[in-house]
Design an enzyme around this catalytic site. Structure first.
Site, PDB file in Angstrom:
ATOM      1  N   ASN A   1       0.810  -1.222   0.000  1.00 61.62           N
ATOM      2  CA  ASN A   1       0.000   0.000   0.000  1.00 61.62           C
ATOM      3  C   ASN A   1       0.843   1.273   0.000  1.00 61.62           C
ATOM      4  O   ASN A   1       0.307   2.372   0.047  1.00 61.62           O
ATOM      5  CB  ASN A   1      -0.989   0.006   1.171  1.00 61.62           C
ATOM      6  CG  ASN A   1      -0.306   0.004   2.519  1.00 61.62           C
ATOM      7  OD1 ASN A   1       0.878  -0.267   2.615  1.00 61.62           O
ATOM      8  ND2 ASN A   1      -1.049   0.288   3.569  1.00 61.62           N
ATOM      9  N   CYS A   2       2.164   1.145  -0.095  1.00 56.74           N
ATOM     10  CA  CYS A   2       3.076   2.292  -0.173  1.00 56.74           C
ATOM     11  C   CYS A   2       3.026   2.866  -1.596  1.00 56.74           C
ATOM     12  O   CYS A   2       3.169   2.135  -2.580  1.00 56.74           O
ATOM     13  CB  CYS A   2       4.488   1.832   0.173  1.00 56.74           C
ATOM     14  SG  CYS A   2       5.780   3.033  -0.189  1.00 56.74           S
TER      15      CYS A   2
END
Length: 121
Positions: A9-10
């Site tokens: 999710n970065c």
């Protein structure tokens, strides 16, 4: 095959994965959050690129760490211990080929250079 280490999710990892897919570069993804990371791997990377490169002192995770703890991070040993405990402190992504770090972070221009032979194959 390339191995990409990070957190899915970065935003920086997302950019990297998209770039690799768009350029048909095969890779395997290693998720720190679900798979963890060994102290040995962090030490290996530190020997190759330096713990100072791997430890993301600009992250919100770093900023949330007690300043007294931050002050103890002056060596590979302390940095590795802290990064293993808080994988969000590792600059992302780390890309390896045959256990050699070829990139830390996202930089499209650098990727063009590093992956040139794959792009023209």
């Amino acid at each position: 095959m390339y191995k990409v280490y990070g957190i899915p999710n970065c935003d920086t990892v997302k950019k990297t994965l998209t770039w690799l897919k768009d350029h048909n570069i095969p890779f395997e993804f290693h998720n720190y959050k679900t798979e963890g990371i060994s102290a040995e791997k962090l030490k290996e990377w530190s020997k190759q690129v330096g713990w100072e490169v791997l430890l993301n002192k600009k992250s919100t995770t770093w900023k949330g760490i007690d300043p007294a703890v931050q002050a103890t991070v002056t060596s590979v040993k302390n940095a590795v211990s802290l990064m293993k405990e808080n994988t969000s402190l590792i600059k992302r992504p780390v890309i390896e080929l045959n256990n050699e770090v070829i990139s830390v972070g996202f930089d499209a221009a650098s990727y063009e250079e590093k992956f040139r032979s794959k792009l023209t194959a």
